[in-house]
Design a protein around this motif. Structure first.
Motif, short mmCIF file in Angstrom:
data_model
loop_
_atom_site.label_atom_id
_atom_site.label_comp_id
_atom_site.label_asym_id
_atom_site.label_seq_id
_atom_site.Cartn_x
_atom_site.Cartn_y
_atom_site.Cartn_z
N UNK A 1 0.77 -1.16 -0.05
CA UNK A 1 -0.05 0.00 0.03
C UNK A 1 0.77 1.31 0.12
N UNK A 2 2.32 1.11 0.23
CA UNK A 2 3.09 2.16 0.34
C UNK A 2 3.51 2.81 -1.24
N UNK A 3 3.22 4.10 -1.48
CA UNK A 3 3.68 4.00 -3.01
C UNK A 3 4.00 5.58 -3.03
N UNK A 4 4.43 6.08 -4.24
CA UNK A 4 5.05 7.59 -4.03
C UNK A 4 4.11 8.63 -3.58
N UNK A 5 2.78 8.58 -3.64
CA UNK A 5 1.90 9.53 -3.20
C UNK A 5 1.90 9.49 -1.60
N UNK A 6 2.01 8.09 -1.14
CA UNK A 6 2.14 7.99 0.35
C UNK A 6 3.45 8.45 0.91
N UNK A 7 4.40 8.22 0.30
CA UNK A 7 5.78 8.73 0.71
C UNK A 7 5.89 10.35 0.70
N UNK A 8 5.17 10.89 -0.28
CA UNK A 8 5.21 12.59 -0.31
C UNK A 8 4.51 12.89 0.91
N UNK A 9 3.40 12.23 1.31
CA UNK A 9 2.64 12.67 2.50
C UNK A 9 3.54 12.51 3.74
N UNK A 10 4.11 11.33 3.92
CA UNK A 10 5.18 11.04 5.03
C UNK A 10 6.24 11.96 5.11
N UNK A 11 6.82 12.54 3.90
CA UNK A 11 7.76 13.38 3.86
C UNK A 11 7.38 14.84 4.34
N UNK A 12 6.31 15.09 4.03
CA UNK A 12 5.44 16.45 4.77
C UNK A 12 5.77 16.57 6.37
N UNK A 13 5.12 15.22 6.77
CA UNK A 13 5.04 15.09 8.35
C UNK A 13 6.35 15.04 8.88
N UNK A 14 7.15 14.33 8.35
CA UNK A 14 8.50 13.96 9.09
C UNK A 14 9.65 14.80 8.31
N UNK A 15 9.50 15.69 7.44
CA UNK A 15 10.38 16.56 7.02
C UNK A 15 11.34 16.02 6.40
N UNK A 16 11.26 14.98 5.25
CA UNK A 16 12.23 14.66 4.28
C UNK A 16 11.85 14.93 2.83
N UNK A 17 12.57 15.16 1.89
CA UNK A 17 12.26 15.30 0.71
C UNK A 17 12.13 13.93 -0.11
#
Length: 321
Positions: free
Chosen positions: A144-160
């Motif tokens: 279930x983890x994809x690019x869109x999910x990772x972008x959301x996680x990046x915003x939450x945890x401050x990584x590009x």
């Protein structure tokens, strides 16, 4: 495990498991995947990874899994590996990666949600500063983890986060599956183009049943330590020896049906103009051109005749006769 260069300086590092991560391992530019073959598509991702690593001034890390997820979840459907674990790690280091982080894929890891994987591995474990992913990468329970999910996680945890575009050759996507298809057909030349280097296998020379020696064509039996191989048959090969010397030869990779019909794949190599003891040594076998498919012969005499014909054919390929 730390790999050092010839001057004794730390060069690359292999980390096995979250329990081996130390404070100095936190803060990285990261990518994840199987990287089987470390082919041109993978190298495209790695080049982007290294660029970002230089930009951020932190190490580059490739996260891989052992065994491959499908080998654990459905081993009967798992494809033949293009390279063994050791070969893959060395190829990643050769490509310029600072660290390889290997996660043992088991029931615990397979059950992790994408959210938990991201937190435990990328955030709490590696302290990811930037994440590079391939165009088709998915992870976590039920993928279930994809690019869109990772972008959301990046915003939450401050990584590009960035993904890489599909790398193509001759108008088609470069992939491990495509390379396996080439090797299955015996097209080692096309496979080499997709890999960015000739296809090869490496391993230690082990004791066999001495049939080749009895036939007057002694062979080096290379331990493949894999359940299946992506190619089979008789090939003209170039072999790199432990002292970095190279010599030509002819090799059979398969299950040796004319001798005992064993199911476990083996690689047997007859080296031209070579004498010496290679037992216990690691050699690298580069597949240059396929000569024929593997066959079962009715007698050892017929087998010997065909081996002699294979040797003559390989020598013609290398302009040795």
């Amino acid at each position: 495990m730390i790999v050092v260069d010839k001057k004794g300086k730390s060069k690359s590092e292999l980390i096995r498991g979250l329990h081996n991560i130390r404070d100095r391992h936190r803060g990285n530019v990261v990518t994840l995947g199987s990287f089987d073959g470390v082919h041109l598509g993978h190298q495209h991702v790695i080049n982007h990874l290294i660029d970002k690593s230089n930009e951020y001034g932190v190490p580059s890390v490739v996260v891989i899994f052992e065994p491959q997820p499908l080998e654990f979840l459905a081993p009967e459907r798992a494809p033949a590996r293009l390279m063994r674990f050791r070969e893959k790690v060395n190829a990643l280091f050769d490509a310029g990666v600072d660290r390889v982080f290997c996660l043992h894929f088991d029931q615990y890891l397979s059950a992790l949600s994408a959210e938990d994987f991201c937190r435990k591995v990328l955030i709490d474990g590696l302290g990811t500063k930037y994440l590079v992913v391939g165009d088709d990468f998915r992870f976590g329970h039920d993928r279930k983890g994809d690019f869109e999910f990772l972008c959301c996680q990046g915003e939450l945890f401050d990584f590009g986060v960035s993904d890489t575009k599909t790398h193509q050759h001759s108008g088609e996507r470069v992939s491990s599956t495509r390379i396996r298809g080439c090797l299955a057909k015996g097209d080692v030349e096309e496979a080499g183009k997709l890999l960015g280097r000739p296809y090869s296998m490496s391993g230690r020379v082990v004791y066999g049943n001495q049939i080749g020696r009895k036939l007057g064509v002694p062979t080096a039996n290379v331990g493949l330590r894999r359940h299946r191989t992506p190619l089979s048959g008789v090939f003209a090969v170039k072999v790199k020896l432990p002292n970095s010397a190279e010599c030509f030869g002819v090799a059979n990779v398969g299950v040796r049906p004319s001798v005992d019909g064993i199911a476990k794949p083996i690689l047997e190599v007859h080296l031209f103009d070579f004498s010496g003891n290679l037992y216990g040594s690691r050699i690298d076998v580069e597949f240059c051109q396929k000569i024929r498919d593997e066959k079962k012969f009715e007698s050892l005499d017929i087998l010997k005749e065909n081996i002699e014909s294979d040797i003559a054919c390989a020598k013609r390929i290398f302009n040795l006769s």
